[in-house]
Scaffold this motif. Structure first.
Motif, mmCIF file in Angstrom:
data_model
loop_
_atom_site.group_PDB
_atom_site.id
_atom_site.type_symbol
_atom_site.label_atom_id
_atom_site.label_comp_id
_atom_site.label_asym_id
_atom_site.label_seq_id
_atom_site.Cartn_x
_atom_site.Cartn_y
_atom_site.Cartn_z
ATOM 1 N N THR A 1 16.886 1.052 3.727
ATOM 2 C CA THR A 1 16.306 0.406 2.538
ATOM 3 C C THR A 1 16.458 1.303 1.324
ATOM 4 O OG1 THR A 1 14.701 -0.847 3.849
ATOM 5 C CG2 THR A 1 14.217 -0.554 1.515
ATOM 6 N N PHE A 2 16.153 2.589 1.469
ATOM 7 C CA PHE A 2 16.260 3.509 0.335
ATOM 8 C C PHE A 2 17.708 3.678 -0.109
ATOM 9 C CE2 PHE A 2 12.084 5.529 1.841
ATOM 10 C CZ PHE A 2 11.353 4.761 0.958
ATOM 11 N N LEU A 3 18.631 3.619 0.830
ATOM 12 C CA LEU A 3 20.042 3.719 0.456
ATOM 13 C C LEU A 3 20.470 2.554 -0.432
ATOM 14 C CD1 LEU A 3 21.698 5.005 3.763
ATOM 15 C CD2 LEU A 3 21.450 6.259 1.600
ATOM 16 N N GLU A 4 19.805 1.408 -0.268
ATOM 17 C CA GLU A 4 20.092 0.255 -1.126
ATOM 18 C C GLU A 4 19.793 0.592 -2.589
ATOM 19 O OE1 GLU A 4 20.955 -3.319 -0.273
ATOM 20 O OE2 GLU A 4 21.873 -2.057 1.274
ATOM 21 N N PHE A 5 18.875 1.516 -2.783
ATOM 22 C CA PHE A 5 18.492 1.940 -4.140
ATOM 23 C C PHE A 5 19.071 3.314 -4.481
ATOM 24 C CE2 PHE A 5 15.301 -1.022 -2.594
ATOM 25 C CZ PHE A 5 15.224 -1.928 -3.642
ATOM 26 N N LYS A 6 20.107 3.702 -3.706
ATOM 27 C CA LYS A 6 20.800 4.979 -3.925
ATOM 28 C C LYS A 6 19.854 6.171 -3.807
ATOM 29 C CE LYS A 6 24.531 3.009 -6.717
ATOM 30 N NZ LYS A 6 24.231 1.609 -6.343
ATOM 31 N N MET A 7 18.912 6.058 -2.862
ATOM 32 C CA MET A 7 17.988 7.146 -2.593
ATOM 33 C C MET A 7 18.281 7.719 -1.213
ATOM 34 S SD MET A 7 14.396 5.478 -3.875
ATOM 35 C CE MET A 7 13.458 6.747 -3.002
ATOM 36 N N THR B 1 11.379 -6.209 -5.183
ATOM 37 C CA THR B 1 12.766 -5.835 -4.879
ATOM 38 C C THR B 1 12.820 -4.941 -3.638
ATOM 39 O OG1 THR B 1 12.652 -3.963 -6.421
ATOM 40 C CG2 THR B 1 13.542 -6.036 -7.268
ATOM 41 N N PHE B 2 11.845 -4.047 -3.517
ATOM 42 C CA PHE B 2 11.762 -3.179 -2.337
ATOM 43 C C PHE B 2 11.562 -4.010 -1.078
ATOM 44 C CE2 PHE B 2 8.760 -1.025 0.597
ATOM 45 C CZ PHE B 2 9.605 -0.039 1.079
ATOM 46 N N TYR B 3 10.618 -4.953 -1.118
ATOM 47 C CA TYR B 3 10.304 -5.750 0.072
ATOM 48 C C TYR B 3 11.453 -6.673 0.459
ATOM 49 C CZ TYR B 3 7.925 -8.759 3.367
ATOM 50 O OH TYR B 3 7.590 -9.459 4.504
ATOM 51 N N ALA B 4 12.151 -7.209 -0.541
ATOM 52 C CA ALA B 4 13.288 -8.092 -0.256
ATOM 53 C C ALA B 4 14.364 -7.349 0.531
ATOM 54 C CB ALA B 4 13.862 -8.651 -1.551
ATOM 55 N N SER B 5 14.677 -6.124 0.106
ATOM 56 C CA SER B 5 15.684 -5.319 0.809
ATOM 57 C C SER B 5 15.204 -4.913 2.196
ATOM 58 C CB SER B 5 16.028 -4.069 -0.002
ATOM 59 O OG SER B 5 16.676 -4.408 -1.198
ATOM 60 N N GLU C 1 0.832 -1.202 0.000
ATOM 61 C CA GLU C 1 0.000 0.000 0.000
ATOM 62 C C GLU C 1 0.872 1.259 0.000
ATOM 63 O OE1 GLU C 1 -3.392 1.780 3.007
ATOM 64 O OE2 GLU C 1 -3.313 -0.396 2.706
ATOM 65 N N LEU C 2 1.919 1.264 0.809
ATOM 66 C CA LEU C 2 2.803 2.429 0.893
ATOM 67 C C LEU C 2 3.641 2.591 -0.368
ATOM 68 C CD1 LEU C 2 4.111 2.296 4.586
ATOM 69 C CD2 LEU C 2 2.071 3.394 3.656
ATOM 70 N N TYR C 3 4.058 1.478 -0.955
ATOM 71 C CA TYR C 3 4.826 1.515 -2.206
ATOM 72 C C TYR C 3 4.012 2.218 -3.300
ATOM 73 C CZ TYR C 3 7.388 -0.200 -6.314
ATOM 74 O OH TYR C 3 8.096 -0.297 -7.494
ATOM 75 N N THR C 4 2.729 1.881 -3.360
ATOM 76 C CA THR C 4 1.847 2.496 -4.363
ATOM 77 C C THR C 4 1.533 3.941 -4.002
ATOM 78 O OG1 THR C 4 0.839 0.337 -4.815
ATOM 79 C CG2 THR C 4 -0.393 2.300 -5.506
ATOM 80 N N GLU D 1 4.391 6.168 -4.724
ATOM 81 C CA GLU D 1 4.856 6.034 -6.119
ATOM 82 C C GLU D 1 6.355 5.736 -6.188
ATOM 83 O OE1 GLU D 1 3.451 9.799 -7.765
ATOM 84 O OE2 GLU D 1 1.727 8.732 -8.619
ATOM 85 N N LEU D 2 6.769 4.714 -5.439
ATOM 86 C CA LEU D 2 8.190 4.385 -5.378
ATOM 87 C C LEU D 2 8.720 3.846 -6.700
ATOM 88 C CD1 LEU D 2 8.519 2.827 -1.801
ATOM 89 C CD2 LEU D 2 8.820 5.206 -2.534
ATOM 90 N N ASP D 3 7.821 3.349 -7.549
ATOM 91 C CA ASP D 3 8.255 2.876 -8.873
ATOM 92 C C ASP D 3 8.778 4.029 -9.724
ATOM 93 O OD1 ASP D 3 5.582 3.856 -8.857
ATOM 94 O OD2 ASP D 3 5.199 2.928 -10.796
ATOM 95 N N LYS D 4 8.353 5.251 -9.402
ATOM 96 C CA LYS D 4 8.806 6.427 -10.150
ATOM 97 C C LYS D 4 10.039 7.077 -9.507
ATOM 98 C CE LYS D 4 4.131 7.511 -11.780
ATOM 99 N NZ LYS D 4 3.030 8.518 -11.760
#
Length: 231
Positions: free
Chosen positions: A78-84, A44-48, A27-30, A33-36
Motif C-alpha cells: 500500500t505504501f509503495l502505491e504512494f512511493k513510500m 485514497t489510503f483505504y482504497a489502495s 485510527e491508524l492513519y491519524t 500522521e500519514l497525511d504528513k
C-alpha cells in the motif's frame, strides 16, 4: 428439525469486517500522521489498501503466501502505491492493526437476535473461519458473541483453509455430526458456499449488498433475520 448443527462464518457474516476495518485504519492513519507522509487523505489510503488486501487474502487462501507475509505485505505494498518505503512504519502499522481491529464491535443487523433465536431452539452453533485463532477469538469476545458457539474452528486449528474440504470435515468430526445434519452460513460463494457444498453440507449464502454468481447455494438471504424462516 432438518438440521441439527449450525455453522457460521465470522467476517462479513456476523462480524461486520468492513465497518470495523475502516474504523481501525482511520485510527491508524491519524495515529501515524500519514497525511504528513505523502498520503493525501484517508479515502485514497483505504482504497489502495482494500484492493491490495483482497488480492493478498486470495493468495493466502490458495497457499501462495503465509500469514506473516499477508500481515506485512498489505501495508508495504500500500505504501509503495504512494512511493513510500518505510519498513519500520509498515511493521508498526501491521502490529497496531492486529491490536486494534479485534477490539471493534460492529456486528451485522440482527446478529444477536438470530443467535439468541438459534440458542432458544437448542441448536448447537459452531464457527468455521479462515481468520487467525487469537484475532478471531478476540473479535468474538469484544463483540459479545463468543459464548454462543460450541466449537470455534479456525484455519490454524484445522490445518486447512476454506474452501478446502478438510476444514469442513474437521469441523463436522469435532462437532460429532454429519454433513447431512448440518448447514453452513457464509458470505462468499467460492469460499464458504462452494466449500460446504463439496463437503456435502447445505448452505445459506448471506448477500446483504449484491449477489455473486458461479455457485448455486441451497438458500440465499439478504438479512440474517431470514434465517428464522429456514431454521
Amino acid at each position: 428439525m432438518r438440521y441439527k448443527h449450525i455453522f457460521f462464518d465470522l467476517d462479513h457474516t456476523l462480524w461486520d469486517f468492513e465497518t470495523n476495518a475502516v474504523a481501525t485504519l482511520q485510527e491508524l492513519y491519524t495515529e501515524h500522521e500519514l497525511d504528513k507522509r505523502g498520503i493525501p487523505s484517508f479515502d485514497t489510503f483505504y482504497a489502495s489498501y482494500s484492493v491490495i488486501n483482497d488480492k493478498l487474502w486470495d493468495r493466502f487462501r490458495k497457499g501462495f503466501i503465509n500469514r506473516n507475509e499477508l500481515r506485512t505485505k498489505r501495508f508495504t505494498m500500500t505504501f509503495l502505491e504512494f512511493k513510500m518505503c518505510d519498513d519500520k512504519l509498515c511493521d508498526s502499522m501491521g502490529k497496531r492493526f492486529l491490536e486494534v481491529l479485534p477490539t471493534k464491535t460492529a456486528l451485522f443487523p440482527h446478529a444477536i437476535e438470530v443467535l439468541d433465536y438459534l440458542q432458544e431452539k437448542q441448536y448447537p452453533i459452531h464457527l468455521i473461519t479462515n481468520g487467525f485463532e487469537e484475532t478471531q477469538r478476540l473479535k468474538m469476545k469484544h463483540s459479545g458473541i463468543h459464548d454462543y458457539f460450541t466449537h470455534i474452528v479456525t484455519s490454524e486449528t484445522a490445518g486447512s483453509l476454506k474452501p478446502h474440504r478438510d476444514i469442513f470435515d474437521y469441523a463436522l468430526k469435532l462437532s460429532s455430526t454429519s454433513a447431512a445434519e448440518s448447514i453452513m452460513i457464509g458470505d462468499t460463494l467460492d469460499v464458504d458456499i462452494l466449500g460446504a457444498k463439496e463437503a456435502g453440507m447445505d448452505q445459506v449464502y448471506f448477500a446483504p449488498d449484491k449477489t455473486q454468481e458461479g455457485v448455486t447455494p441451497t438458500y440465499t438471504i439478504r438479512s440474517l433475520k431470514e434465517l428464522k424462516d429456514i431454521l
